[in-house]
Enzyme design. Structure first.
Site, PDB file in Angstrom:
ATOM      1  N   GLU A 140     -18.133   2.001 -38.385  1.00 58.79           N
ATOM      2  CA  GLU A 140     -18.036   2.793 -39.616  1.00 58.79           C
ATOM      3  C   GLU A 140     -18.591   4.170 -39.285  1.00 58.79           C
ATOM      4  OE1 GLU A 140     -20.127   1.268 -43.043  1.00 58.79           O
ATOM      5  OE2 GLU A 140     -19.534   3.021 -44.219  1.00 58.79           O
ATOM      6  N   ARG A 188     -26.531 -10.069 -32.482  1.00 60.94           N
ATOM      7  CA  ARG A 188     -26.836  -8.638 -32.361  1.00 60.94           C
ATOM      8  C   ARG A 188     -27.773  -8.413 -31.192  1.00 60.94           C
ATOM      9  NH1 ARG A 188     -26.058  -5.817 -37.205  1.00 60.94           N
ATOM     10  NH2 ARG A 188     -27.465  -4.139 -36.630  1.00 60.94           N
ATOM     11  N   LYS A 236     -28.319   1.858 -38.344  1.00 58.52           N
ATOM     12  CA  LYS A 236     -27.926   3.237 -38.610  1.00 58.52           C
ATOM     13  C   LYS A 236     -28.665   3.819 -39.810  1.00 58.52           C
ATOM     14  CE  LYS A 236     -23.447   2.483 -38.005  1.00 58.52           C
ATOM     15  NZ  LYS A 236     -22.063   2.500 -38.384  1.00 58.52           N
TER      16      LYS A 236
HETATM   17  P1  ATP Z   1     -25.900  -0.822 -38.610  1.00 52.72           P
HETATM   18  O1  ATP Z   1     -26.472  -2.084 -39.176  1.00 52.72           O
HETATM   19  O2  ATP Z   1     -26.710  -0.191 -37.569  1.00 52.72           O
HETATM   20  O3  ATP Z   1     -25.442   0.152 -39.666  1.00 52.72           O
HETATM   21  P2  ATP Z   1     -23.271  -1.767 -38.523  1.00 52.72           P
HETATM   22  O4  ATP Z   1     -23.011  -3.156 -38.105  1.00 52.72           O
HETATM   23  O5  ATP Z   1     -23.199  -1.479 -39.975  1.00 52.72           O
HETATM   24  O6  ATP Z   1     -24.604  -1.305 -37.864  1.00 52.72           O
HETATM   25  P3  ATP Z   1     -20.783  -0.736 -37.679  1.00 52.72           P
HETATM   26  O7  ATP Z   1     -20.412   0.666 -37.421  1.00 52.72           O
HETATM   27  O8  ATP Z   1     -20.201  -1.429 -38.835  1.00 52.72           O
HETATM   28  O9  ATP Z   1     -22.343  -0.742 -37.782  1.00 52.72           O
HETATM   29  O10 ATP Z   1     -20.629  -1.588 -36.362  1.00 52.72           O
HETATM   30  C1  ATP Z   1     -19.540  -1.545 -35.497  1.00 52.72           C
HETATM   31  C2  ATP Z   1     -19.571  -2.768 -34.630  1.00 52.72           C
HETATM   32  O11 ATP Z   1     -20.781  -2.803 -33.868  1.00 52.72           O
HETATM   33  C3  ATP Z   1     -19.534  -4.038 -35.450  1.00 52.72           C
HETATM   34  O12 ATP Z   1     -18.636  -4.940 -34.849  1.00 52.72           O
HETATM   35  C4  ATP Z   1     -20.943  -4.546 -35.389  1.00 52.72           C
HETATM   36  O13 ATP Z   1     -20.961  -5.935 -35.517  1.00 52.72           O
HETATM   37  C5  ATP Z   1     -21.416  -4.047 -34.025  1.00 52.72           C
HETATM   38  N1  ATP Z   1     -22.871  -3.882 -33.988  1.00 52.72           N
HETATM   39  C6  ATP Z   1     -23.638  -3.156 -34.830  1.00 52.72           C
HETATM   40  N2  ATP Z   1     -24.944  -3.288 -34.528  1.00 52.72           N
HETATM   41  C7  ATP Z   1     -25.003  -4.122 -33.464  1.00 52.72           C
HETATM   42  C8  ATP Z   1     -26.076  -4.670 -32.681  1.00 52.72           C
HETATM   43  N3  ATP Z   1     -27.368  -4.378 -32.928  1.00 52.72           N
HETATM   44  N4  ATP Z   1     -25.768  -5.487 -31.663  1.00 52.72           N
HETATM   45  C9  ATP Z   1     -24.493  -5.780 -31.388  1.00 52.72           C
HETATM   46  N5  ATP Z   1     -23.450  -5.319 -32.082  1.00 52.72           N
HETATM   47  C10 ATP Z   1     -23.682  -4.491 -33.117  1.00 52.72           C
HETATM   48 MG    MG Z   2     -21.378  -1.968 -41.013  1.00 54.86          MG
END
Ligand code: ATP
Ligand code: MG
Length: 558
Positions: free
Chosen positions: A35, A262, A272
């Site tokens: 995102e 994760r 984020k």
């Molecule tokens: P955050 O919680 O930091 O906002 P998010 O999951 O909302 O992260 P996205 O941009 O939606 O962020 O994530 C893109 C991809 O990265 C998704 O498939 C998500 O599952 C993966 N991802 C995000 N954080 C991690 C992490 N700590 N370890 C592994 N994969 C991750």
């Molecule tokens: Mg997300």
């Protein structure tokens, strides 16, 4: 099972099983779906490496899909940064996709669901809907709008799209089951009204689709075969499948979702939202501050892309959450930098040293090997003269036998140069050392092959020639958080654990060859650590970031 198969991680195992059950290998496709509401961090690195490594392994395309369904927090700046980060890591995506490009298709499918009796417009406020949701142990209750006639649903939904209703007045909900043990299946919201400008679709839409309705359908449109996400999405899997099952029948491939753990890193926050808070509240200088666990921050800190990928590959892909020690990341960085960087001379706490028996106007160019680990990196010339700077810590007037650096009356080798002997010291009224006087052995030049050059002395110290040295600013970094799990405390915020001493800066004197370095180039300052040229550096005002020390010094500090 062959050895190769035994070492597969569980996602690879799933794909292997699919293939042996007849799945067409040419249909394998992956995606990385960020995102664009912030910069990518070390956690995303794991998801990126997982998908792109699988792409390489199965010779399958990997899409970069921006999941841009929430215009409130998203921006083009983040889209650009994400693309730049992935390219810098060395991965190339097949198609660059945007969930927002599917808004029309999603809308049309939503109309289809309404016609099929699978979606309805609910006109209650969000509190009332929340109350009707029930609890994990208590069934929810149906909305009074649940059985609204199809024609009325179609009309209202179209009016929502045309901007005839205010925010919060209506939502479109899927009609699933208000008694489902999975709370996410209790008639989830598919669309909400939002009069917000979108960075790509501008003001075309004032209704925006929710994550669950968008994600699986986007996978389907792109024909992603294996949709990999993190474990918190496991309960969403039923909904992902339910939505796909409601689409008009077709022969197209039905994607499926699988979840992995994760990546969590000690002394670090990987969310984020929290990283955005650090930026917005100015606890750091920006998303690419070298203390940030963002890909941009780690890049500016000097971490090579290869080290980052080695790190996530070593940490592995698992089904269970765990915390990886940040020292593993630093180990991978050090290991890579040891192989790739030139060893250069820099003095970060300079004290002047005069070689009293060295001819007044003499200068010589000494040969220095760039990297003893890699002959192909060659050698360079290093100017030497009567006055040099050495490290303040490398001199003591008197010292015990364990001090292998310079003292009065003892010999030490100047790296790549001569053996010198401490003779006397000039100090100010407070006892600070102003100047050290030494003599040198003119026959002891390194590499000259003379008997004196082979003489063993206990210590070797680094130096730079006063007349030739360049002044530089060096930024040293410590952990941004002083706690191992800064965001896992119930009563305290992660902000309470910010290390007030995470940045310290100093002036250094460096060898003249460094004026040629450009932003992002990495070197080893001998005996001190690895450093990288910062983006604020220029040839007349060099600026370096310390990437990491030569050895793990953290365990000694605590
Ligand atoms: P955050 O919680 O930091 O906002 P998010 O999951 O909302 O992260 P996205 O941009 O939606 O962020 O994530 C893109 C991809 O990265 C998704 O498939 C998500 O599952 C993966 N991802 C995000 N954080 C991690 C992490 N700590 N370890 C592994 N994969 C991750
Ligand atoms: Mg997300």
């Amino acid at each position: 099972m062959s050895e190769e198969k035994a070492s597969l991680h569980f996602i690879e195992q799933i794909i292997e099983d699919d293939l042996s059950n007849g799945f067409d290998p040419s249909k394998i496709r992956f995606r990385f779906p960020p995102e664009p509401n912030g910069f990518l961090h070390v956690g995303h690195l794991k998801a990126i490496a997982l998908n792109f490594n699988l792409g390489q392994r199965y010779n399958a395309p990997v899409n970069l899909r921006f999941d841009d369904t929430n215009p409130v927090k998203e921006s083009q700046e983040f889209v650009d940064a994400i693309k730049e980060n992935i390219e810098w890591l060395g991965f190339s995506w097949d198609k660059e996709c945007y969930a927002s490009d599917y808004f029309q298709q999603l809308f049309d499918w939503a109309l289809y669901l309404i016609k099929e009796g699978k979606a309805y417009v609910d006109s209650q406020d969000s509190e009332t809907m929340a109350q009707q949701k029930g609890t994990p142990t208590q069934a929810g209750t149906n909305s009074p709008f649940r059985d609204r006639p199809t024609e009325e649903n179609l009309q209202l939904f179209n009016e929502m799209k045309e901007g005839k209703h205010e925010e919060g007045t209506h939502v479109l909900r899927a009609k699933i089951d208000m008694t489902s043990p999975n709370m996410l299946l209790r008639d989830p919201v598919m669309y909400r009204i939002l009069f917000k400008h979108h960075q790509r679709t501008a003001d075309k839409w004032c209704i925006y689709p929710m994550y669950d309705w968008t994600h699986g359908e986007s996978d389907y449109i792109e024909q992603v075969s294996h949709s990999l996400c993190t474990l918190e999405f496991k309960p969403h899997r039923d909904l992902y499948e339910w939505f796909l099952d409601q689409l008009p029948p077709s022969d197209a491939l039905q994607p499926y979702q699988r979840e992995f753990a994760r990546l969590n890193l000690s002394y670090t926050v990987t969310s984020k939202r929290k990283l955005a808070q650090l930026v917005e509240e100015k606890h750091v200088y920006g998303w690419d501050d070298p203390r940030m666990p963002t890909i941009s921050g780690m890049r500016r800190r000097g971490y090579p892309p290869k080290a980052l990928i080695n790190f996530v590959n070593t940490a592995g892909i698992s089904k269970r959450e765990n915390v990886i020690d940040v020292s593993l990341l630093e180990f991978c960085v050090r290991e890579e930098l040891n192989k790739t960087t030139a060893r250069v001379m820099a003095v970060v706490n300079p004290v002047k040293l005069v070689i009293t028996n060295y001819p007044e106007d003499q200068e010589e160019m000494l040969t220095a090997i760039n990297n003893p680990e890699d002959e192909s990196q060659g050698s360079r010339l290093l100017p030497f003269s009567k006055e040099i700077y050495i490290e303040g810590e490398d001199f003591k007037e008197e010292a015990n036998r364990k001090f292998f650096r310079l003292t009065l009356g003892k010999e030490v080798r100047l790296k790549n140069a001569y053996i010198i002997k401490g003779e006397s010291v000039i100090k100010d009224a407070e006892g600070n050392v102003l100047e050290i006087h030494c003599t040198y052995d003119a026959d002891s030049k390194s590499g000259s092959g003379s008997e004196a050059s082979m003489r063993k002395v206990k210590g070797t110290i680094h130096w730079v020639s006063v007349a030739h040295a360049l002044e530089a600013t060096v930024h040293n970094y410590d952990r941004l958080f002083s706690d191992e799990s800064p965001d896992q405390h119930k009563e305290k915020s992660f902000l309470d654990f910010i290390n007030p001493n995470s940045l310290s800066s100093q002036k250094a004197m460096v060898e003249p060859s460094l004026s040629d370095l450009t932003t992002g180039e990495r070197v080893q300052f001998q005996r001190l650590g690895y450093y990288v040229v910062d983006k604020t550096s220029s040839s007349n005002q060099l600026v370096f970031n310390k990437t990491v020390g030569l050895r793990d010094s953290w365990s000694k500090k605590i």
